[in-house]
Scaffold this active site. Sequence first.
Site, mmCIF file in Angstrom:
data_model
loop_
_atom_site.group_PDB
_atom_site.id
_atom_site.type_symbol
_atom_site.label_atom_id
_atom_site.label_comp_id
_atom_site.label_asym_id
_atom_site.label_seq_id
_atom_site.Cartn_x
_atom_site.Cartn_y
_atom_site.Cartn_z
ATOM 1 N N ASN A 147 0.809 -1.218 0.000
ATOM 2 C CA ASN A 147 0.000 0.000 0.000
ATOM 3 C C ASN A 147 0.843 1.270 0.000
ATOM 4 O OD1 ASN A 147 0.935 -0.155 2.615
ATOM 5 N ND2 ASN A 147 -1.070 -0.366 3.574
ATOM 6 N N ARG A 285 3.523 7.412 11.542
ATOM 7 C CA ARG A 285 3.093 6.950 12.855
ATOM 8 C C ARG A 285 2.832 8.157 13.746
ATOM 9 N NH1 ARG A 285 2.098 3.159 10.438
ATOM 10 N NH2 ARG A 285 2.684 0.976 10.752
ATOM 11 N N GLN A 314 -4.359 4.081 18.830
ATOM 12 C CA GLN A 314 -5.362 3.876 17.794
ATOM 13 C C GLN A 314 -6.295 2.750 18.219
ATOM 14 O OE1 GLN A 314 -3.080 5.450 13.806
ATOM 15 N NE2 GLN A 314 -3.434 3.284 13.978
ATOM 16 N N HIS A 333 -7.119 6.189 10.486
ATOM 17 C CA HIS A 333 -5.973 5.608 9.779
ATOM 18 C C HIS A 333 -6.463 4.851 8.541
ATOM 19 C CE1 HIS A 333 -1.792 3.519 10.328
ATOM 20 N NE2 HIS A 333 -1.992 3.961 9.103
#
Length: 401
Positions: A147, A285, A314, A333
């Site tokens: 990705n 991050r 998260q 995210h």
Amino acid sequence: MAKVLCVLYDDPVDGYPKTYARDDLPKIDHYPGGQTLPTPKAIDFTPGQLLGSVSGELGLRKYLESNGHTLVVTSDKDGPDSVFERELVDADVVISQPFWPAYLTPERIAKAKNLKLALTAGIGSDHVDLQSAIDRNVTVAEVTYCNSISVAEHVVMMILSLVRNYLPSHEWARKGGWNIADCVSHAYDLEAMHVGTVAAGRIGLAVLRRLAPFDVHLHYTDRHRLPESVEKELNLTWHATREDMYPVCDVVTLNCPLHPETEHMINDETLKLFKRGAYIVNTARGKLCDRDAVARALESGRLAGYAGDVWFPQPAPKDHPWRTMPYNGMTPHISGTTLTAQARYAAGTREILECFFEGRPIRDEYLIVQGGALAGTGAHSYSKGNATGGSEEAAKFKKAV
């Protein structure tokens, strides 16, 4: 036979989709640089389906159960009473995602007596305590490059959104307004700005390539300097340190891994090095940035905008200041989990599992830890002697004995 524990994000609030906006996905043969796409023996899903949520199951159930394995899928990952905590005890394989990370802390790895493989469906394994994985001889693998372009596209979108003040302008239109002056009083052209990336690996370089046609001045800092031919092709300026690059840039994008050298590298002191009115985009991050320092910089005007899709922890709590700070372009995210990317990381997860169960070598580029030591991409990505310590403090790496 093995027990596979898979932690995925929740289904859509309206239920798992029965139809999709598009009928198919564009096909690519390989990634930039020549690496081939995942090559599992087969897949049991249609590319373009929602695979990263609980009901999607990464398309793995048929394959695993037909081979005698057990698959447990959950989104309940946090706290001592979570499904993840309960099922981890006898799991042989744990699959998680950067978008909805199941933190494999030293305590959890010690508890998981059967754990042999920690697999990231995506890129980035900093939710795993790598030293504990080394000590326990747990293989850590991820679907490298699956990705990277997805994230790079997201970075460019966020840069344009911040500089052009898109989100507040859209909000005026959505609410029925036509307040042009309010929209444009914080909007600029990207052309001729100085844009820099912290790290120029797969994602960082892809960002630079996509920004070049905007006629911007491109900068980068990285331990591994790019080939001279690439620097000339993109007219890049290399900086030996982040601190050297920050003062010359109007926009800084963070594309580096999280480890001791980079944790909270954006803080009150380093923000003083930035131009007043600079923009930061962070899709790497959340812990690269001091949460409160970023909010203060936006409130004071030191920063003109901050966008990203990574937080810590998260999912982010509802009162996280990044949700409400001025001129933010934050999202959950999502940059690396488009339906396009899901097809690739689901296929890569299947490929890694096939290799693992059949005793075949896992691709070197997929490996982070193997045989009690950093391996493959992991050996390249983390500073010598150091790496991230799961979700919390970093530890010195030492080879298991």
